[in-house]
Design an enzyme around this catalytic site. Structure first.
Site, PDB file in Angstrom:
ATOM      1  N   LYS A  91      -0.301   5.415  21.720  1.00 49.09           N
ATOM      2  CA  LYS A  91      -1.671   5.013  21.383  1.00 49.09           C
ATOM      3  C   LYS A  91      -1.954   3.590  21.884  1.00 49.09           C
ATOM      4  CE  LYS A  91      -4.765   4.483  17.430  1.00 49.09           C
ATOM      5  NZ  LYS A  91      -4.953   4.647  15.967  1.00 49.09           N
ATOM      6  N   GLU A  94       9.918   0.827  22.908  1.00 52.36           N
ATOM      7  CA  GLU A  94      10.807   1.967  23.182  1.00 52.36           C
ATOM      8  C   GLU A  94      10.196   2.864  24.256  1.00 52.36           C
ATOM      9  OE1 GLU A  94       9.728   0.986  20.190  1.00 52.36           O
ATOM     10  OE2 GLU A  94      11.160   1.410  18.596  1.00 52.36           O
ATOM     11  N   GLY A  98      -1.924   7.317  14.440  1.00 56.46           N
ATOM     12  CA  GLY A  98      -0.871   7.954  15.225  1.00 56.46           C
ATOM     13  C   GLY A  98      -0.264   9.154  14.528  1.00 56.46           C
ATOM     14  N   ARG A  99      -0.015   9.033  13.216  1.00 54.65           N
ATOM     15  CA  ARG A  99       0.640  10.117  12.486  1.00 54.65           C
ATOM     16  C   ARG A  99      -0.309  11.271  12.173  1.00 54.65           C
ATOM     17  NH1 ARG A  99       0.526   5.328  10.041  1.00 54.65           N
ATOM     18  NH2 ARG A  99      -0.769   5.012   8.174  1.00 54.65           N
ATOM     19  N   GLU A 136       4.624   6.416   5.830  1.00 59.89           N
ATOM     20  CA  GLU A 136       3.919   5.368   6.577  1.00 59.89           C
ATOM     21  C   GLU A 136       2.467   5.268   6.088  1.00 59.89           C
ATOM     22  OE1 GLU A 136       3.180   5.191  11.125  1.00 59.89           O
ATOM     23  OE2 GLU A 136       4.971   3.958  10.804  1.00 59.89           O
ATOM     24  N   HIS A 156      24.614  23.237   1.345  1.00 64.03           N
ATOM     25  CA  HIS A 156      26.040  22.925   1.537  1.00 64.03           C
ATOM     26  C   HIS A 156      26.254  21.438   1.710  1.00 64.03           C
ATOM     27  CE1 HIS A 156      26.812  27.269   1.957  1.00 64.03           C
ATOM     28  NE2 HIS A 156      25.589  27.261   2.476  1.00 64.03           N
ATOM     29  N   LYS A 169       9.099  -5.710  14.575  1.00 64.20           N
ATOM     30  CA  LYS A 169       8.829  -5.804  16.011  1.00 64.20           C
ATOM     31  C   LYS A 169       8.811  -7.277  16.461  1.00 64.20           C
ATOM     32  CE  LYS A 169       5.946  -1.604  16.043  1.00 64.20           C
ATOM     33  NZ  LYS A 169       4.569  -1.063  16.239  1.00 64.20           N
TER      34      LYS A 169
HETATM   35  O1  F6P Z   1       5.591   2.861  13.506  1.00 60.40           O
HETATM   36  C1  F6P Z   1       4.526   2.099  13.928  1.00 60.40           C
HETATM   37  C2  F6P Z   1       3.699   2.872  14.896  1.00 60.40           C
HETATM   38  O2  F6P Z   1       2.601   2.121  15.251  1.00 60.40           O
HETATM   39  C3  F6P Z   1       3.248   4.226  14.364  1.00 60.40           C
HETATM   40  O3  F6P Z   1       2.187   4.139  13.455  1.00 60.40           O
HETATM   41  C4  F6P Z   1       2.916   4.919  15.645  1.00 60.40           C
HETATM   42  O4  F6P Z   1       2.775   6.318  15.485  1.00 60.40           O
HETATM   43  C5  F6P Z   1       4.139   4.531  16.481  1.00 60.40           C
HETATM   44  O5  F6P Z   1       4.431   3.195  16.087  1.00 60.40           O
HETATM   45  C6  F6P Z   1       3.936   4.636  17.972  1.00 60.40           C
HETATM   46  O6  F6P Z   1       2.854   3.837  18.351  1.00 60.40           O
HETATM   47  P1  F6P Z   1       2.191   4.102  19.793  1.00 60.40           P
HETATM   48  O7  F6P Z   1       1.648   5.515  19.766  1.00 60.40           O
HETATM   49  O8  F6P Z   1       1.119   3.060  19.900  1.00 60.40           O
HETATM   50  O9  F6P Z   1       3.266   3.954  20.818  1.00 60.40           O
END
Ligand code: F6P
Length: 542
Positions: free
Chosen positions: A199, A205, A260-261, A346, A377, A501
């Site tokens: 987003k 990452e 995002g979620r 979250e 288990h 972060k």
């Molecule tokens: O965990 C923080 C967060 O901003 C989430 O809310 C989001 O889904 C994820 O990192 C990834 O963010 P992006 O889609 O901006 O890479």
């Protein structure tokens, strides 16, 4: 209408009065309990008869929902009010599946335009009109993303995966190079498409993995111009995507009015359509839209997501349970607990309310779980004989879907057996009989006792179709929202993940250069030095 405070005070006293009851006894005193304490929506059945709840507590919870104006809140959400107050945004994930499109015609026009572009891309890839370098049709798609840019599409692709899949999907989220390397090791660069799903298009990452994927393509002989054929970007940050080298024709927007979620219904869900087909993706959205309409139009105890929310509020705030375990008895739903962890924790893992005041009640419970029967288990020992207060959702498809009927029957037997064991446990008399049967003294009996009486829901349905899956996910989305309103918190920001972060960027520099270690705690400095001594040739400062 009594105030929410008055209602909550009465709910506390009802909870005290109910503390000693055995849920299993309620079935004897209330012959129609099994049918009274359930509700249905679009093929989903929520059986909450095995919760510590009675007609009075349910009535008061429904009065609390009314006094809290939850219906008006959901109306505001689906109309696009800026309910995400710290980011001054709407939370219009419902619009992505066309719910109340008339309330936001311009925004929905953007959604439709993007979906038309997505459908065209999916068609081109499926037909082979769009192919990789060497004119090889795409066979695999790797979604590079994390959090909401990973969990949702990954969970849905896993749930819908079948022998009819058109493309094979893979999901890479971790910056640990092992994640991408292991995934790419089995793939053919010429037939692999990448979706860079972010987003913000700033997530470290994701950008790190995207650059390494790009290098992998180039190392395999792709030219710089070929890269554009292999990379799709899904983001609100189209400029950043363009700077990364993804052409505008390969950039699909997501919008800041979708969390995002809550975003798998947007272009974030592209991998779903590439795997299972555009029609399956639309059926998923249709299932969610039906749940939206159910939630908008159902009253009180008929409103399935509302009842899910009221049960969690009742359990966490009044009955003091502190974890919630999700137990899908379907291997295809093995990713659901991970998805729900982000959705629930979250969204509602907060400690201040909308006004910034510290909460006086527990907010989101810790959510965890795994596919049944696997957990039986491992951690079910704690569920049956631990001393933790928890609630559970047992999720169960009933149809064997042309799978081995005998094995599927065993799966269902386990699900229902665990539900019954959570309800009835093993009392002292039965424990004593077991000790005697084992030739042991009565003093051994406590080791064999199980309290039972653990509140839990059974969520079941016929088959895990795209519609049912869409409805199930939307039900949890709306449960999460209703809970946030009962708690008076903002479900749609996530400031708690930002500090890590910021510090991460500082420590990255320290690991790289070994400087400024005096500004952090000595323990961290020790580990940084240890890492540097193993991974660099730099001579440590004296
Ligand atoms: O965990 C923080 C967060 O901003 C989430 O809310 C989001 O889904 C994820 O990192 C990834 O963010 P992006 O889609 O901006 O890479």
């Amino acid at each position: 209408m009594p105030s929410t405070t008055n209602i909550e005070n009465e709910l506390h006293s009802i909870a005290d009065q109910m503390a000693g009851i055995r849920i299993s006894d309620c079935f004897e005193s209330e012959p129609s309990r099994a049918s009274d304490f359930r509700c249905t929506a679009n093929g989903l059945v929520l059986d909450y008869s095995k919760h510590r709840i009675n007609a009075l507590s349910r009535q008061r919870l429904l009065e609390l929902a009314k006094a809290s104006e939850l219906s008006a809140d959901f109306d505001a959400l689906t109309r696009g009010e800026a309910i995400n107050i710290t980011e001054e945004r709407a939370a219009l994930h419902t619009l992505l599946r066309g719910t109340r499109e008339d309330e936001n015609p311009q925004l929905y026009a953007e959604v439709k335009k993007t979906n038309a572009h997505l459908e065209q891309l999916v068609g081109q890839i499926h037909s082979g009109d769009r192919s990789g370098f060497g004119h090889t049709p795409f066979t695999d798609v790797v979604n590079i993303g994390i959090g909401g840019s990973d969990f949702g599409p990954k969970m849905v692709c896993r749930a819908l995966r079948s022998e009819n899949d058109i493309l094979h999907t893979h999901f890479v989220a971790n910056v640990d190079p092992q994640d991408l390397d292991e995934t790419l090791a089995a793939l053919n660069p010429q037939s692999t498409l990448f979706i860079i799903c972010s987003k913000s298009f700033t997530t470290e990452e994701t950008l790190t993995n995207a650059l390494r994927a790009r290098a992998w393509l180039l190392a395999a002989g792709a030219s710089e111009s070929d890269i554009n054929d292999h990379m799709i970007a899904v983001t609100t940050n189209l400029d950043a995507a363009s700077s990364f080298g993804v052409g505008p024709e390969n950039c699909f927007p997501m919008w800041d009015w979708v969390g995002g979620r809550y975003s798998l219904w947007s272009a974030v869900g592209l991998s779903i359509a590439l795997q299972s087909g555009w029609s399956a993706f639309q059926r998923l959205l249709n299932g969610a839209q039906e749940m939206d309409m159910h939630t908008l139009n159902s009253d009180g105890a008929e409103n399935l997501p509302l009842m899910m929310a009221l049960l969690e509020y009742w359990n966490t705030v009044f009955l003091k349970t502190d974890t919630h375990v999700v137990l899908p008895y379907a291997q295809r739903l093995e990713q659901l607990p991970d998805f729900l962890q982000q959705l629930s924790m979250e969204s509602n893992g907060k400690r201040v309310d909308l006004a910034g005041a510290t909460l006086t009640v527990p907010s989101a419970p810790v959510l965890w779980g795994s596919a049944g029967t696997i957990g039986q288990h491992s951690y079910y020992q704690l569920l049956h004989q631990g001393n933790r207060a928890f609630t559970a959702d047992i999720i169960l498809p009933l149809s064997h879907e042309d799978k081995d009927l005998d094995a599927q029957r065993k799966l269902v037997a386990n699900a229902l057996a665990q539900s019954r064991a959570l309800l009835v446990g093993r009392d002292q008399s039965a424990a004593r009989q077991l000790a005697a049967k084992r030739g042991q003294a009565e003093s051994f009996a406590p080791h064999y006792e199980m309290t039972g009486n653990h509140p839990h829901s059974l969520l079941y349905f016929n088959s895990l179709t795209p519609e049912i899956l869409g409805g199930l996910i939307a039900a949890y989305e709306h449960k999460t929202f209703f809970l946030s309103r009962l708690l008076g918190i903002n479900a749609f920001d996530q400031w708690g993940v930002e500090l890590g972060k910021v510090i991460g960027r500082q420590i990255l520099t320290m690991l790289e250069h070994g400087e400024d270690l005096d500004i952090i705690d000595p323990a961290t400095a020790v580990v940084i030095k240890a890492w540097r001594s193993i991974n660099t040739t730099d001579t440590p400062p004296t």
